[in-house]
Design a protein around this motif. Structure first.
Motif, PDB file in Angstrom:
ATOM      1  N   LEU A 155     -14.590  -7.181   4.780  1.00  0.00           N
ATOM      2  CA  LEU A 155     -15.523  -7.563   3.718  1.00  0.00           C
ATOM      3  C   LEU A 155     -14.796  -8.053   2.473  1.00  0.00           C
ATOM      4  O   LEU A 155     -15.329  -8.866   1.721  1.00  0.00           O
ATOM      5  N   ASN A 156     -13.569  -7.539   2.256  1.00  0.00           N
ATOM      6  CA  ASN A 156     -12.788  -7.967   1.096  1.00  0.00           C
ATOM      7  C   ASN A 156     -11.311  -7.897   1.471  1.00  0.00           C
ATOM      8  O   ASN A 156     -10.718  -6.814   1.485  1.00  0.00           O
ATOM      9  N   MET A 157     -10.720  -9.035   1.770  1.00  0.00           N
ATOM     10  CA  MET A 157      -9.357  -9.039   2.296  1.00  0.00           C
ATOM     11  C   MET A 157      -8.309  -8.716   1.231  1.00  0.00           C
ATOM     12  O   MET A 157      -7.231  -8.219   1.566  1.00  0.00           O
ATOM     13  N   SER A 158      -8.589  -8.956  -0.036  1.00  0.00           N
ATOM     14  CA  SER A 158      -7.613  -8.586  -1.063  1.00  0.00           C
ATOM     15  C   SER A 158      -7.472  -7.065  -1.133  1.00  0.00           C
ATOM     16  O   SER A 158      -6.365  -6.537  -1.283  1.00  0.00           O
ATOM     17  N   LEU A 159      -8.573  -6.356  -1.023  1.00  0.00           N
ATOM     18  CA  LEU A 159      -8.540  -4.893  -0.962  1.00  0.00           C
ATOM     19  C   LEU A 159      -7.784  -4.435   0.276  1.00  0.00           C
ATOM     20  O   LEU A 159      -6.939  -3.531   0.207  1.00  0.00           O
ATOM     21  N   THR A 160      -8.078  -5.040   1.407  1.00  0.00           N
ATOM     22  CA  THR A 160      -7.436  -4.644   2.662  1.00  0.00           C
ATOM     23  C   THR A 160      -5.927  -4.875   2.609  1.00  0.00           C
ATOM     24  O   THR A 160      -5.148  -4.012   3.033  1.00  0.00           O
ATOM     25  N   LYS A 161      -5.492  -6.002   2.064  1.00  0.00           N
ATOM     26  CA  LYS A 161      -4.055  -6.279   1.971  1.00  0.00           C
ATOM     27  C   LYS A 161      -3.361  -5.252   1.088  1.00  0.00           C
ATOM     28  O   LYS A 161      -2.243  -4.815   1.382  1.00  0.00           O
ATOM     29  N   ARG A 162      -4.003  -4.855  -0.003  1.00  0.00           N
ATOM     30  CA  ARG A 162      -3.401  -3.857  -0.891  1.00  0.00           C
ATOM     31  C   ARG A 162      -3.360  -2.483  -0.220  1.00  0.00           C
ATOM     32  O   ARG A 162      -2.351  -1.777  -0.300  1.00  0.00           O
ATOM     33  N   PHE A 163      -4.441  -2.099   0.443  1.00  0.00           N
ATOM     34  CA  PHE A 163      -4.459  -0.810   1.130  1.00  0.00           C
ATOM     35  C   PHE A 163      -3.406  -0.761   2.235  1.00  0.00           C
ATOM     36  O   PHE A 163      -2.752   0.263   2.449  1.00  0.00           O
ATOM     37  N   ASN A 164      -3.221  -1.867   2.936  1.00  0.00           N
ATOM     38  CA  ASN A 164      -2.277  -1.892   4.054  1.00  0.00           C
ATOM     39  C   ASN A 164      -0.841  -1.634   3.626  1.00  0.00           C
ATOM     40  O   ASN A 164      -0.004  -1.247   4.450  1.00  0.00           O
ATOM     41  N   LYS A 165      -0.543  -1.812   2.342  1.00  0.00           N
ATOM     42  CA  LYS A 165       0.813  -1.568   1.864  1.00  0.00           C
ATOM     43  C   LYS A 165       1.196  -0.092   1.939  1.00  0.00           C
ATOM     44  O   LYS A 165       2.381   0.239   1.963  1.00  0.00           O
ATOM     45  N   ILE A 166       0.202   0.803   1.944  1.00  0.00           N
ATOM     46  CA  ILE A 166       0.523   2.233   2.046  1.00  0.00           C
ATOM     47  C   ILE A 166       0.471   2.717   3.497  1.00  0.00           C
ATOM     48  O   ILE A 166       0.789   3.874   3.781  1.00  0.00           O
ATOM     49  N   MET A 167       0.055   1.847   4.418  1.00  0.00           N
ATOM     50  CA  MET A 167      -0.060   2.219   5.825  1.00  0.00           C
ATOM     51  C   MET A 167       1.169   1.717   6.583  1.00  0.00           C
ATOM     52  O   MET A 167       1.365   0.503   6.719  1.00  0.00           O
ATOM     53  N   PRO A 168       2.026   2.600   7.074  1.00  0.00           N
ATOM     54  CA  PRO A 168       3.237   2.129   7.765  1.00  0.00           C
ATOM     55  C   PRO A 168       2.903   1.400   9.061  1.00  0.00           C
ATOM     56  O   PRO A 168       2.041   1.827   9.832  1.00  0.00           O
ATOM     57  N   SER A 169       3.599   0.296   9.279  1.00  0.00           N
ATOM     58  CA  SER A 169       3.478  -0.445  10.529  1.00  0.00           C
ATOM     59  C   SER A 169       4.305   0.245  11.614  1.00  0.00           C
ATOM     60  O   SER A 169       5.063   1.187  11.338  1.00  0.00           O
ATOM     61  N   VAL A 170       4.201  -0.229  12.839  1.00  0.00           N
ATOM     62  CA  VAL A 170       5.024   0.320  13.923  1.00  0.00           C
ATOM     63  C   VAL A 170       6.503   0.146  13.588  1.00  0.00           C
ATOM     64  O   VAL A 170       7.310   1.067  13.787  1.00  0.00           O
ATOM     65  N   LYS A 171       6.869  -1.023  13.066  1.00  0.00           N
ATOM     66  CA  LYS A 171       8.270  -1.275  12.708  1.00  0.00           C
ATOM     67  C   LYS A 171       8.731  -0.291  11.627  1.00  0.00           C
ATOM     68  O   LYS A 171       9.835   0.269  11.714  1.00  0.00           O
ATOM     69  N   GLN A 172       7.911  -0.067  10.615  1.00  0.00           N
ATOM     70  CA  GLN A 172       8.289   0.860   9.551  1.00  0.00           C
ATOM     71  C   GLN A 172       8.352   2.299  10.058  1.00  0.00           C
ATOM     72  O   GLN A 172       9.230   3.066   9.651  1.00  0.00           O
ATOM     73  N   LEU A 173       7.447   2.669  10.943  1.00  0.00           N
ATOM     74  CA  LEU A 173       7.511   3.999  11.551  1.00  0.00           C
ATOM     75  C   LEU A 173       8.796   4.159  12.357  1.00  0.00           C
ATOM     76  O   LEU A 173       9.472   5.191  12.268  1.00  0.00           O
ATOM     77  N   ASP A 174       9.150   3.151  13.134  1.00  0.00           N
ATOM     78  CA  ASP A 174      10.386   3.219  13.921  1.00  0.00           C
ATOM     79  C   ASP A 174      11.604   3.359  13.016  1.00  0.00           C
ATOM     80  O   ASP A 174      12.552   4.086  13.350  1.00  0.00           O
ATOM     81  N   GLU A 175      11.590   2.681  11.873  1.00  0.00           N
ATOM     82  CA  GLU A 175      12.696   2.816  10.916  1.00  0.00           C
ATOM     83  C   GLU A 175      12.770   4.224  10.355  1.00  0.00           C
ATOM     84  O   GLU A 175      13.862   4.789  10.198  1.00  0.00           O
ATOM     85  N   MET A 176      11.611   4.824  10.070  1.00  0.00           N
ATOM     86  CA  MET A 176      11.587   6.209   9.598  1.00  0.00           C
ATOM     87  C   MET A 176      12.107   7.153  10.675  1.00  0.00           C
ATOM     88  O   MET A 176      12.881   8.079  10.405  1.00  0.00           O
ATOM     89  N   PHE A 177      11.686   6.915  11.912  1.00  0.00           N
ATOM     90  CA  PHE A 177      12.124   7.775  13.018  1.00  0.00           C
ATOM     91  C   PHE A 177      13.654   7.731  13.162  1.00  0.00           C
ATOM     92  O   PHE A 177      14.289   8.763  13.399  1.00  0.00           O
ATOM     93  N   GLU A 178      14.215   6.552  13.020  1.00  0.00           N
ATOM     94  CA  GLU A 178      15.675   6.419  13.158  1.00  0.00           C
ATOM     95  C   GLU A 178      16.388   7.242  12.094  1.00  0.00           C
ATOM     96  O   GLU A 178      17.366   7.951  12.392  1.00  0.00           O
ATOM     97  N   VAL A 179      15.905   7.170  10.857  1.00  0.00           N
ATOM     98  CA  VAL A 179      16.505   7.935   9.761  1.00  0.00           C
ATOM     99  C   VAL A 179      16.380   9.436  10.017  1.00  0.00           C
ATOM    100  O   VAL A 179      17.295  10.210   9.709  1.00  0.00           O
ATOM    101  N   CYS A 180      15.262   9.847  10.592  1.00  0.00           N
ATOM    102  CA  CYS A 180      14.969  11.269  10.788  1.00  0.00           C
ATOM    103  C   CYS A 180      15.493  11.820  12.116  1.00  0.00           C
ATOM    104  O   CYS A 180      15.253  12.992  12.431  1.00  0.00           O
TER     105      CYS A 180
END
Length: 278
Positions: free
Chosen positions: A168-193
């Motif tokens: 309904l509002n893609m500007s809101l969605t794009k901003r919210f998505n910045k706090i939601m880790p992607s699969v790639k970002q999760l994998d990077e966290m897993f490697e560190v941990c």
């Protein structure tokens, strides 16, 4: 547990809309990955909220669950819901604390689960996920040998392309998505941990939100309060969303538009990841 949402307030109506989606899969996979019967497992529900997932796991046969959350309001709801389990000892402890750290000794749990929790720990949208990474390190520390870490989340790609209300509002969605880790970002966290992701599963359907297909829901504050997405909406964005919903309704096109833009039943809503210590 959230750094941006007032869950003491949200706790009053939380259970009217939320369901422990995927808890059956979690119970089965915890048993499989730990290599123990459910009755012998002690699980930490980290960021337990009102205890929906803890209750579901106990109902499936998990031996003991410990509850941890930063919101006293959420924990009070959980204590009422799980009163019998507390009395019987199936709920071992109820702890109020903010993560990180996780206030338990090393090797305390067979499984640690974070159900839609990690994105509440780094609200700036910087993409670094420092607090979430530190929390996962703590999960590894308190995990027993052979144990598993379970993470449920909603991926940015799913939010963008599969959830009708997020379109309904893609500007809101794009901003919210910045706090939601992607699969790639999760994998990077897993490697560190020092975690290895053993399995990733998408759960089809929209059961997480009981009234998900209420297409006039964005007009209703109580409906919006069930999803943290709406906490990021500016007043202008919220007005734009409401206006679009009303215009679609007036034209008799709201239901058709929402169904055309929703793919929760084919692409999934919730993603669950099962990880082991390396």
């Amino acid at each position: 547990m959230s750094k941006y949402e007032d869950y003491n307030s949200a706790s009053r109506n939380y259970d009217n809309q939320r369901f422990a989606m995927g808890s059956d899969v979690m119970a089965a996979m915890i048993q499989f990955h730990c290599g123990k019967p459910l009755k012998d497992l002690h699980v930490l529900d980290a960021g337990c909220g009102t205890g929906n997932y803890a209750k579901a796991l106990i109902d499936y046969g998990v031996g003991q669950v410990t509850l941890l959350d930063a919101s006293p309001g959420m924990l009070e709801k959980a204590k009422v819901k799980l009163a019998d389990a507390i009395e019987s000892g199936k709920i071992k402890e109820v702890v109020e604390a903010t993560m990180p750290p996780i206030p338990f000794p090393d090797a305390s749990f067979d499984a640690v689960m974070f159900n839609l929790v990690l994105h509440h720990l780094d609200p700036t949208g910087s993409g670094n996920f420092i607090e979430a990474t530190q929390t996962l390190k703590e999960a590894v520390r308190i995990l027993r040998p052979g144990g598993t870490v379970i993470i449920s989340t909603c991926l940015p790609s799913v939010i963008t392309h599969s959830l009708w209300y997020a379109q309904l509002n893609m500007s809101l969605t794009k901003r919210f998505n910045k706090i939601m880790p992607s699969v790639k970002q999760l994998d990077e966290m897993f490697e560190v941990c020092q975690l290895r992701c053993e399995q990733k599963l998408n759960i089809l359907g929209s059961d997480l939100i009981k009234d998900y297909y209420n297409f006039e829901g964005p007009l209703d504050k109580s409906w919006r309060d069930a999803v943290s997405y709406w906490k990021f909406a500016t007043p202008d964005e919220l007005n734009d969303v409401k206006q679009k919903v009303l215009e679609l309704k007036e034209a008799g096109e709201l239901e058709q538009w929402a169904k055309e833009h929703d793919h929760a039943n084919t692409s999934g809503y919730l993603t669950i990841l099962f990880c082991k210590d390396i």
